[in-house]
Write a protein that holds these residues in place. Structure first.
Motif, PDB file in Angstrom:
ATOM      1  N   PHE A 313     -40.074  -2.195 -16.944  1.00 37.34           N
ATOM      2  CA  PHE A 313     -40.071  -1.199 -15.807  1.00 37.34           C
ATOM      3  C   PHE A 313     -38.492  -0.286 -16.031  1.00 37.34           C
ATOM      4  CE2 PHE A 313     -42.842  -3.919 -14.066  1.00 37.34           C
ATOM      5  CZ  PHE A 313     -43.883  -3.319 -13.479  1.00 37.34           C
ATOM      6  N   HIS A 314     -38.720   1.044 -15.944  1.00 35.96           N
ATOM      7  CA  HIS A 314     -37.247   1.549 -15.644  1.00 35.96           C
ATOM      8  C   HIS A 314     -36.474   1.184 -14.521  1.00 35.96           C
ATOM      9  CE1 HIS A 314     -39.820   4.382 -17.955  1.00 35.96           C
ATOM     10  NE2 HIS A 314     -38.670   4.688 -18.597  1.00 35.96           N
ATOM     11  N   HIS A 315     -37.293   0.972 -13.280  1.00 33.43           N
ATOM     12  CA  HIS A 315     -36.256   0.616 -12.397  1.00 33.43           C
ATOM     13  C   HIS A 315     -36.895  -0.788 -11.556  1.00 33.43           C
ATOM     14  CE1 HIS A 315     -34.692   4.814 -12.435  1.00 33.43           C
ATOM     15  NE2 HIS A 315     -36.240   5.156 -12.228  1.00 33.43           N
ATOM     16  N   VAL A 316     -36.194  -1.726 -11.201  1.00 34.32           N
ATOM     17  CA  VAL A 316     -36.450  -2.884 -10.615  1.00 34.32           C
ATOM     18  C   VAL A 316     -35.706  -3.188  -9.467  1.00 34.32           C
ATOM     19  CG1 VAL A 316     -36.709  -5.306 -10.668  1.00 34.32           C
ATOM     20  CG2 VAL A 316     -37.441  -3.969 -12.491  1.00 34.32           C
ATOM     21  N   GLU A 357     -31.489   0.100 -21.765  1.00 40.55           N
ATOM     22  CA  GLU A 357     -32.376   0.516 -22.991  1.00 40.55           C
ATOM     23  C   GLU A 357     -33.174   1.685 -22.838  1.00 40.55           C
ATOM     24  OE1 GLU A 357     -32.317  -3.618 -25.172  1.00 40.55           O
ATOM     25  OE2 GLU A 357     -34.184  -2.961 -24.844  1.00 40.55           O
ATOM     26  N   LEU A 358     -34.142   1.335 -21.966  1.00 35.67           N
ATOM     27  CA  LEU A 358     -35.063   2.761 -21.416  1.00 35.67           C
ATOM     28  C   LEU A 358     -34.244   3.738 -21.251  1.00 35.67           C
ATOM     29  CD1 LEU A 358     -37.540   0.610 -19.507  1.00 35.67           C
ATOM     30  CD2 LEU A 358     -38.103   1.828 -21.762  1.00 35.67           C
ATOM     31  N   LYS A 360     -31.434   4.818 -22.072  1.00 37.18           N
ATOM     32  CA  LYS A 360     -30.838   5.242 -23.465  1.00 37.18           C
ATOM     33  C   LYS A 360     -31.799   6.240 -24.128  1.00 37.18           C
ATOM     34  CE  LYS A 360     -28.636   1.927 -25.439  1.00 37.18           C
ATOM     35  NZ  LYS A 360     -27.989   1.023 -26.051  1.00 37.18           N
ATOM     36  N   GLU A 361     -33.175   5.911 -24.113  1.00 32.89           N
ATOM     37  CA  GLU A 361     -34.378   6.486 -24.803  1.00 32.89           C
ATOM     38  C   GLU A 361     -34.347   7.923 -24.223  1.00 32.89           C
ATOM     39  OE1 GLU A 361     -37.769   4.260 -24.689  1.00 32.89           O
ATOM     40  OE2 GLU A 361     -36.782   2.550 -25.471  1.00 32.89           O
ATOM     41  N   LEU A 362     -33.864   8.026 -22.807  1.00 31.48           N
ATOM     42  CA  LEU A 362     -34.210   9.527 -22.497  1.00 31.48           C
ATOM     43  C   LEU A 362     -33.015  10.486 -22.780  1.00 31.48           C
ATOM     44  CD1 LEU A 362     -34.749   8.033 -18.708  1.00 31.48           C
ATOM     45  CD2 LEU A 362     -36.532   8.829 -20.261  1.00 31.48           C
ATOM     46  N   ILE A 363     -31.883  10.032 -23.435  1.00 35.64           N
ATOM     47  CA  ILE A 363     -30.879  10.902 -23.796  1.00 35.64           C
ATOM     48  C   ILE A 363     -31.706  12.040 -24.707  1.00 35.64           C
ATOM     49  CG2 ILE A 363     -29.008  11.066 -25.384  1.00 35.64           C
ATOM     50  CD1 ILE A 363     -28.016   8.398 -24.227  1.00 35.64           C
ATOM     51  N   ASP A 416     -26.269  11.319 -21.391  1.00 40.09           N
ATOM     52  CA  ASP A 416     -25.510   9.966 -21.291  1.00 40.09           C
ATOM     53  C   ASP A 416     -26.378   9.186 -20.358  1.00 40.09           C
ATOM     54  OD1 ASP A 416     -23.309   8.752 -22.075  1.00 40.09           O
ATOM     55  OD2 ASP A 416     -21.915  10.280 -21.317  1.00 40.09           O
ATOM     56  N   ALA A 417     -26.577   7.916 -20.650  1.00 36.97           N
ATOM     57  CA  ALA A 417     -27.204   7.003 -19.845  1.00 36.97           C
ATOM     58  C   ALA A 417     -26.553   5.777 -19.672  1.00 36.97           C
ATOM     59  CB  ALA A 417     -28.708   6.807 -20.346  1.00 36.97           C
ATOM     60  N   PHE A 418     -26.673   5.309 -18.227  1.00 33.63           N
ATOM     61  CA  PHE A 418     -26.226   3.849 -18.032  1.00 33.63           C
ATOM     62  C   PHE A 418     -27.203   3.150 -17.362  1.00 33.63           C
ATOM     63  CE2 PHE A 418     -22.799   6.889 -18.109  1.00 33.63           C
ATOM     64  CZ  PHE A 418     -21.789   6.393 -18.697  1.00 33.63           C
ATOM     65  N   VAL A 419     -26.940   1.883 -16.839  1.00 28.73           N
ATOM     66  CA  VAL A 419     -27.883   0.943 -16.332  1.00 28.73           C
ATOM     67  C   VAL A 419     -28.651   1.615 -15.306  1.00 28.73           C
ATOM     68  CG1 VAL A 419     -28.379  -1.124 -15.276  1.00 28.73           C
ATOM     69  CG2 VAL A 419     -26.909  -1.014 -16.941  1.00 28.73           C
ATOM     70  N   TYR A 420     -28.147   2.332 -14.227  1.00 26.88           N
ATOM     71  CA  TYR A 420     -28.820   2.977 -13.413  1.00 26.88           C
ATOM     72  C   TYR A 420     -28.764   4.472 -13.216  1.00 26.88           C
ATOM     73  CZ  TYR A 420     -28.577  -1.914 -11.335  1.00 26.88           C
ATOM     74  OH  TYR A 420     -28.435  -3.071 -11.363  1.00 26.88           O
TER      75      TYR A 420
END
Ligand code: SF4
Length: 427
Positions: A313-316, A357-358, A360-363, A416-420
């Motif tokens: 899941f992207h968000h939990v 990880e997910l 980061k795939e959106l970068i 750029d992507a972080f955990v949230y």
């Protein structure tokens, strides 16, 4: 002129009720809405009693408002839960109103103030957070009987609002400039089944999708067991429905799901996630979880972790079980609070790596977005497919040299992507 001030507590569904109530007063020239409690003739408090903490907040707010020596009306879940006990506990409250009488409020206030007020009501209203977005509640009540939940006892069995009325309401607000509609209910997937005439969430979504000018249509609170191929296809083949799946699965251990009286199992949940991913690879998936439900053991947490690893899941969102005295699980053997919290933290920490990880795939990917806030001169907060309203999923931040106003539609490339959170620039 009667000055009315409404104070809302609780979830988005409560907010929608409060907005509907304010709309009643807004349309009636005998009332004036104020946000200043001191200016009000009547204070209306919409309460929440979903869990212990919410209940306490409701009690405390009644105490506080009682001190202002105004006419005080208390509504909502707390009233449904405690009915007559509240009258004894809070003698300064002038009126307690249950859900079924919400729409008689102008008339009831008229009686309270000895004025002859009797108006018909409208069902829907909206919450704006940026001038462009609304929640739209499509039903009331719930027909499930989850062991931890008291909502069906408070709000009754499921009833859907009329499909045509919802459509007309949505059309009206889109014509007035609303660009984003988020459908909510206790269980959106059950929508229309009570009509027994083929009406369904899919049929409603198709109608809403046909509205010219709507940019984002999102559905929250999908009961996993009722998400089927038809619904996924409707979302996949739509013009405006976001492939965002909010699945409040609550757990993944079949043993705990059974104890919770949920209709899912480890395998059915995993199959659903795989089906969504197969049909809509770009889908964003969110789930909510509960740790510390009765009978949960460390081995169930291991099962849950294994599931999260596979489902990705992207968000939990993970919460500890709150033992409510009207819930079925109230009489079950309870787990120590500290263990519940430890398990919640373990799950949230475990999920961080997956979300990161997910994300980061959106970068490099480009999203359509709505400007929902401004951080500073050249940084805006944006809502995209990635993040549902009310900050439940973290933020998407966009740098740009262009001046924007709230509600503008833009395109953002993620850099750029972080955990949230995600960061990007306007393209
Ligand atoms: S689906 Fe379960 S958790 Fe959700 S409102 Fe209904 S009973 Fe409560």
């Amino acid at each position: 002129m009667i000055n009315v001030c409404l104070i809302n507590l609780g979830c988005a569904k409560n907010l929608v009720d409060s907005e509907a109530i304010l709309a009643l007063f807004d349309k009636d020239p005998r009332f004036k809405i104020t946000i200043d409690e001191n200016e009000a003739d009547v204070l209306i408090l919409n309460t929440c009693a979903f869990i212990f903490d919410a209940e306490n907040e409701s009690f405390e707010t009644i105490e506080e408002l009682s001190k202002l020596n105004k006419k005080l009306v208390v509504l909502g879940c707390l009233v449904e839960k405690y009915k007559n006990e509240l009258k004894k506990k809070f003698p300064k409250v002038n009126l307690f109103v249950g859900f079924k009488d919400f729409y008689r409020l102008p008339e009831l206030l008229g009686n309270l103030l000895n004025e002859n007020i009797n108006k018909p009501y409208t069902v829907f209203n909206r919450i704006e957070d940026n001038g462009a977005s609304i929640y739209l509640k499509i039903s009331e009540g719930c027909n499930h009987n989850c062991g931890y939940c008291i909502i069906p006892k408070l709000r009754g069995t499921y009833y859907s609002y009329n499909e045509e009325d919802i459509y007309n309401y949505a059309l009206n607000v889109v014509n007035k400039g609303i660009k984003e509609i988020t459908l909510i209910a206790q269980d959106t997937t059950y929508y229309g089944k009570d009509f027994k005439d083929g009406t369904s969430l899919s049929s409603l979504l198709k109608k809403l999708d046909s509205i010219e000018g709507i940019e984002f249509l999102r559905v929250l609170y999908l009961y996993p067991n009722e998400v089927d191929y038809t619904l996924i296809s409707t979302i996949k083949n739509s013009k405006h429905i976001l492939p965002y799946f909010d699945l409040p699965i609550q757990h993944a251990s079949t043993k705990i799901l059974k104890a919770m009286n949920r209709n899912d199992s480890y395998d059915s949940l995993l199959n659903l996630v795989l089906l969504i991913r197969k049909e809509i690879p770009e889908a964003i998936l969110r789930c909510t979880l509960i740790t510390g439900y009765p009978f949960e053991e460390d081995s169930d947490i291991e099962i849950l972790k294994e599931f999260l690893l596979k489902a990705r899941f992207h968000h939990v969102g993970c919460f500890t079980y709150s033992n409510e005295n009207l819930a079925k699980a109230y009489s079950f053997p309870q787990i120590d609070e500290k263990i519940k919290e430890k398990r919640r933290d373990e799950i949230m920490n475990f999920q961080k790596k997956i979300s990161y990880e997910l994300n980061k795939e959106l970068i490099g990917k480009v999203f359509k977005g709505i400007i929902i806030g401004q951080e500073n001169n050249n940084t805006y907060l944006v809502r995209t497919l990635f993040n549902a309203p009310d900050d439940i999923d973290g933020g998407v931040y966009m740098k740009t040299n262009i001046n924007h106003k709230l509600g503008d539609i833009i395109k953002i490339k993620i850099t750029d992507a972080f955990v949230y959170d995600l960061y990007g620039k306007e393209v």
